[in-house]
Scaffold this motif. Structure first.
Motif, PDB file in Angstrom:
ATOM      1  N   GLY A  46      -3.549   5.581  -3.611  1.00 26.89           N
ATOM      2  CA  GLY A  46      -4.918   5.384  -3.144  1.00 26.89           C
ATOM      3  C   GLY A  46      -5.299   3.937  -2.890  1.00 26.89           C
ATOM      4  N   ARG A  47      -4.355   3.021  -2.972  1.00 23.76           N
ATOM      5  CA  ARG A  47      -4.632   1.598  -2.739  1.00 23.76           C
ATOM      6  C   ARG A  47      -3.724   1.078  -1.632  1.00 23.76           C
ATOM      7  N   TYR A  48      -4.224   0.096  -0.889  1.00 28.70           N
ATOM      8  CA  TYR A  48      -3.432  -0.500   0.176  1.00 28.70           C
ATOM      9  C   TYR A  48      -2.327  -1.363  -0.423  1.00 28.70           C
ATOM     10  N   ASP A  49      -1.117  -1.184   0.061  1.00 26.08           N
ATOM     11  CA  ASP A  49       0.012  -2.021  -0.337  1.00 26.08           C
ATOM     12  C   ASP A  49       0.075  -3.167   0.679  1.00 26.08           C
ATOM     13  N   ARG A  50      -0.547  -4.290   0.340  1.00 27.60           N
ATOM     14  CA  ARG A  50      -0.674  -5.397   1.290  1.00 27.60           C
ATOM     15  C   ARG A  50       0.666  -6.028   1.648  1.00 27.60           C
ATOM     16  N   ALA A  51       1.603  -6.015   0.722  1.00 29.29           N
ATOM     17  CA  ALA A  51       2.929  -6.550   1.032  1.00 29.29           C
ATOM     18  C   ALA A  51       3.615  -5.676   2.081  1.00 29.29           C
ATOM     19  N   ALA A  82      -3.000  -3.196  14.535  1.00 30.72           N
ATOM     20  CA  ALA A  82      -2.381  -1.871  14.571  1.00 30.72           C
ATOM     21  C   ALA A  82      -1.978  -1.414  13.176  1.00 30.72           C
ATOM     22  N   THR A  83      -1.452  -2.327  12.364  1.00 28.74           N
ATOM     23  CA  THR A  83      -1.013  -1.960  11.017  1.00 28.74           C
ATOM     24  C   THR A  83      -2.193  -1.535  10.165  1.00 28.74           C
ATOM     25  N   TRP A  84      -3.289  -2.259  10.245  1.00 28.16           N
ATOM     26  CA  TRP A  84      -4.467  -1.870   9.463  1.00 28.16           C
ATOM     27  C   TRP A  84      -5.057  -0.551   9.953  1.00 28.16           C
ATOM     28  N   ALA A  89      -5.925   4.962   8.388  1.00 29.12           N
ATOM     29  CA  ALA A  89      -5.765   6.389   8.666  1.00 29.12           C
ATOM     30  C   ALA A  89      -4.989   7.067   7.538  1.00 29.12           C
ATOM     31  N   ALA A  90      -3.971   6.391   7.029  1.00 26.08           N
ATOM     32  CA  ALA A  90      -3.198   6.952   5.909  1.00 26.08           C
ATOM     33  C   ALA A  90      -4.051   7.042   4.648  1.00 26.08           C
ATOM     34  N   HIS A  91      -4.917   6.065   4.439  1.00 26.92           N
ATOM     35  CA  HIS A  91      -5.812   6.057   3.277  1.00 26.92           C
ATOM     36  C   HIS A  91      -6.786   7.221   3.334  1.00 26.92           C
ATOM     37  N   ARG A  92      -7.357   7.441   4.543  1.00 26.81           N
ATOM     38  CA  ARG A  92      -8.277   8.565   4.727  1.00 26.81           C
ATOM     39  C   ARG A  92      -7.556   9.893   4.543  1.00 26.81           C
TER      40      ARG A  92
END
Length: 96
Positions: A46-51, A82-84, A89-92
């Motif tokens: 449920g969290r963005y993997d910024r790396a 594009a990555t964000w 979309a993956a987070h939603r």
């Protein structure tokens, strides 16, 4: 009294030219990132993997640069956008 004429052709062309353009390589970058996100997910627990997001953007930027012939900065900008988009979309999708 002088009258001012309006050139509708010139007006419509200026409106068309001032429309925001889709950055170079943005659509193709999304496809590359979606394929790469299968091996290294952009959202973990449920969290963005910024790396992972930055790694995917760097990889996509190289492809954009080669295909579109733009500068590294412009390619990186398109790749990060594009990555964000893919990550959000993956987070939603993970939330539902």
């Amino acid at each position: 009294m002088s009258y001012r004429t309006v050139s509708w052709t010139r007006l419509s062309r200026s409106l068309h030219d001032s429309r925001p353009r889709i950055p170079a390589g943005l659509m193709g970058a999304r496809v590359l990132i979606e394929l790469g996100a299968r091996t290294r997910p952009l959202v973990v627990a449920g969290r963005y993997d910024r790396a992972a997001i930055m790694a995917a953007a760097c990889k996509a930027a190289t492809g954009i640069q080669e295909r579109c012939g733009v500068s590294r900065a412009e390619a990186m900008s398109s790749a990060l956008k594009a990555t964000w988009q893919v990550a959000k979309a993956a987070h939603r999708a993970a939330a539902h």
